[in-house]
Design a protein around this motif. Structure first.
Motif, PDB file in Angstrom:
ATOM      1  N   MET A  20      35.111  -5.514  69.888  1.00  0.00           N
ATOM      2  CA  MET A  20      33.902  -6.029  70.418  1.00  0.00           C
ATOM      3  C   MET A  20      32.664  -5.444  69.831  1.00  0.00           C
ATOM      4  N   VAL A  21      31.654  -5.377  70.658  1.00  0.00           N
ATOM      5  CA  VAL A  21      30.307  -5.270  70.155  1.00  0.00           C
ATOM      6  C   VAL A  21      29.653  -3.952  70.503  1.00  0.00           C
ATOM      7  N   SER A  22      28.944  -3.436  69.563  1.00  0.00           N
ATOM      8  CA  SER A  22      28.246  -2.195  69.829  1.00  0.00           C
ATOM      9  C   SER A  22      26.764  -2.432  70.034  1.00  0.00           C
TER      10      SER A  22
ATOM     11  N   ALA B 297      34.311 -11.436  77.846  1.00  0.00           N
ATOM     12  CA  ALA B 297      33.465 -10.981  76.739  1.00  0.00           C
ATOM     13  C   ALA B 297      32.951  -9.562  76.978  1.00  0.00           C
TER      14      ALA B 297
ATOM     15  N   THR C 199      34.069  -6.395  74.739  1.00  0.00           N
ATOM     16  CA  THR C 199      33.017  -5.639  74.068  1.00  0.00           C
ATOM     17  C   THR C 199      33.119  -4.159  74.375  1.00  0.00           C
ATOM     18  N   SER C 200      33.219  -3.835  75.630  1.00  0.00           N
ATOM     19  CA  SER C 200      33.304  -2.437  76.038  1.00  0.00           C
ATOM     20  C   SER C 200      34.519  -1.768  75.408  1.00  0.00           C
TER      21      SER C 200
ATOM     22  N   ASN D  91      33.838  -6.833  66.797  1.00  0.00           N
ATOM     23  CA  ASN D  91      32.642  -6.649  67.624  1.00  0.00           C
ATOM     24  C   ASN D  91      31.505  -7.542  67.130  1.00  0.00           C
TER      25      ASN D  91
ATOM     26  N   LEU E 170      32.305 -11.221  68.015  1.00  0.00           N
ATOM     27  CA  LEU E 170      32.084 -11.514  69.430  1.00  0.00           C
ATOM     28  C   LEU E 170      30.598 -11.496  69.760  1.00  0.00           C
ATOM     29  N   LYS E 171      29.875 -10.581  69.176  1.00  0.00           N
ATOM     30  CA  LYS E 171      28.433 -10.504  69.433  1.00  0.00           C
ATOM     31  C   LYS E 171      27.742 -11.815  69.055  1.00  0.00           C
TER      32      LYS E 171
ATOM     33  N   LEU F   4      26.032  -8.780  76.633  1.00  0.00           N
ATOM     34  CA  LEU F   4      27.100  -7.819  76.392  1.00  0.00           C
ATOM     35  C   LEU F   4      26.569  -6.399  76.559  1.00  0.00           C
TER      36      LEU F   4
END
Length: 187
Positions: A17-19, A53, A57-58, A94, A97-98, A108
């Motif tokens: 996922m996303v940072s 999502a 992400t987490s 990430n 997904l972002k 997110l």
């Protein structure tokens, strides 16, 4: 107990996922709770879609952080390589997904949950073979749960953009699980 807690948190998260943030948030102590609150208020998509999502992400953020630690700290070269694979693959997921979440106006988290941060801190306290074992056990158990979470999302999510992300990410999750099994010698 640690195994159950980690698996639950990783499943709350997931691989990929996303940072970074992809929407408006009100940063609270726990970025995951904050993102869920914004999504609940804005209702960008079905709750199950935004919850997936956020969890993914987490988890992805946690995977990247743990991977960085393992790539530097592990004593077994296979564990180091696995850690780097986590950084590379989860950073890519990430980012994917972002961008997909932004299209769907899903907020997110910018950080992993407080509970996940505690798990990262705890494993980071380990050294040598103890670190390698703890990290790889976490990866093995976590990836089992994440695979289940992504398979369910791939089958059940109503939003085609996020559902496609889940479907496209399953092969990487399976690869990670297979690698963790090979390194640990466990099923």
């Amino acid at each position: 107990m640690k195994r159950i807690v980690f698996a639950s948190c990783l499943a709350l998260a997931s691989y990929m996922m996303v940072s970074c943030n992809s929407g408006t948030t009100t940063e609270n102590k726990d970025a995951v709770d904050s993102a869920k609150a914004v999504n609940k208020e804005q209702k960008p998509v079905d709750k199950s879609v935004s919850d997936f999502a956020v969890k993914a992400t987490s988890g992805g953020i946690m995977e990247v952080e743990l991977g960085k630690i393992a790539a530097q700290k592990a004593v077994n070269p296979r564990v180091k390589a696995f850690g780097q694979m986590m950084v590379d693959d989860h950073s890519k997921a990430n980012d994917d997904l972002k961008s997909r979440a932004a299209m769907e106006n899903i907020t997110l988290p910018s950080n992993m949950s407080d509970d996940q941060q505690k798990m990262v801190d705890n494993v980071n306290k380990k050294t040598g073979k103890d670190f390698d074992k703890e990290y790889m056990d976490m990866m093995l158990n976590g990836h089992k749960d994440v695979l289940d979470m992504f398979q369910k999302a791939s089958a059940d999510l109503s939003d085609s953009t996020i559902k496609e992300f889940a479907t496209n990410t399953i092969p990487a999750i399976q690869k990670h699980l297979d690698s963790a099994r090979a390194i640990t010698g466990k099923k």
